[in-house]
Design an enzyme around this catalytic site. Structure first.
Site: not given
Ligand code: KIV
Length: 280
Positions: A37, A105, A107, A175
């Site tokens: 982000s 991490k 996704e 999320e």
């Protein structure tokens, strides 16, 4: 893992630089995510897609320099894990070797992605999964929207989280999904779930640092609670500074240096007297 069993809930926030990471660490945040982000929040990209490995490493280094206690997780950016298992492991290992993070991490939970999680865990790289809305898939998804509101999508999310656990992930981010779905995931995996826009049943919560603090004045998703108005505070401070500079009120005597006692600034402004020739 212990916290999943007996609480308290895990506190997680993003950080992208030294001073904010230091504040979070000193405030007792458990887990600091150097999220991709950063592309949108700090670097001004429209999506997270352009973020590079080098940018992630640069910012993760700044964060780990500040952190003494919290677990730092580096986010694998788009296309750092899409070509091969070898390249994925090489990129993931950079977070640990170069940047000082303790985990990465990634996704998604497709079959291919699960094999990559296994390969990274096999290389002793702790991995955090991420299901539900996966912002790196924006061009495949077409828009950022809540995931899992229908049964098929919800089932995919639950299975994805279970499979990530089987592949060796130590935690999973949930999320933008209905709180009911996040509760089912949380109850059906043995690893901690860290929610963002996924309701209160998760084992922990994460927010983007700048959203929590009201640092930017752009769009904020429904799930954000703003705990401060830094945008307003900073704008007011910068406005006052500008007015003081223009009005000659800054700097004043209290924010200025002085010459040593006995020294004359006036004399310093004149050419130095020629030195006497003592030798010949
Ligand atoms: O990039 C990020 O900051 C994230 C969190 C919002 C989970 O992935």
């Amino acid at each position: 893992m212990a916290r999943k069993a007996s609480g308290p809930r895990i506190v997680c926030l993003t950080a992208y630089d030294f001073p904010s990471a230091k504040i979070l660490d000193e405030a007792g945040v458990d887990l600091i995510l150097v999220g991709d982000s950063l592309g949108m929040v700090v670097l001004g990209y429209e999506t997270t897609v352009p973020v590079t490995m080098d940018e992630m490493i640069h910012h993760t280094k700044a964060v780990t320099r500040a952190v003494k206690r919290a677990l730092v997780v580096g986010d694998m950016p788009y296309f750092s894990f899409h070509l091969s298992a070898d390249e994925t492991i090489r990129n993931a290992s950079r977070f640990l070797k170069e940047a000082g993070a303790a985990a990465v991490k990634i996704e998604g939970a497709s079959k291919k992605r699960l094999r990559l999680v296994e390969a990274m865990v096999d290389a002793e790289i702790p991995v955090m999964g991420h299901v539900g809305l996966t912002p790196q898939s924006i061009h495949a998804l077409g828009q950022y929207r809540v995931q899992g509101t229908g049964e098929d999508e919800a089932r995919k999310i639950v299975e994805g989280a279970r499979n990530l656990e089987k592949a060796g992930a130590f935690a999973v981010v949930l999320e933008s999904m209905p709180r009911e779905v996040a509760k089912i995931v949380t109850e059906s995996v043995g690893i901690p779930t860290i929610g963002i826009g996924a309701g209160p049943a998760c084992d922990g919560q994460v927010l983007v640092f700048h959203d929590l603090l009201g640092y930017s004045n752009g769009y904020l998703p429904k799930f954000v609670r703003k705990y401060a108005d830094l945008h307003g505070t900073i704008s007011r401070a910068v406005g006052e500074y500008a007015a003081d500079v223009r009005g000659g009120r800054f700097p004043d005597d209290s924010t200025s240096y002085h010459v040593k006692p006995g020294a004359s600034a006036r004399r310093a402004g004149r050419p130095a007297a020629p030195k006497k020739n003592r030798g010949r």
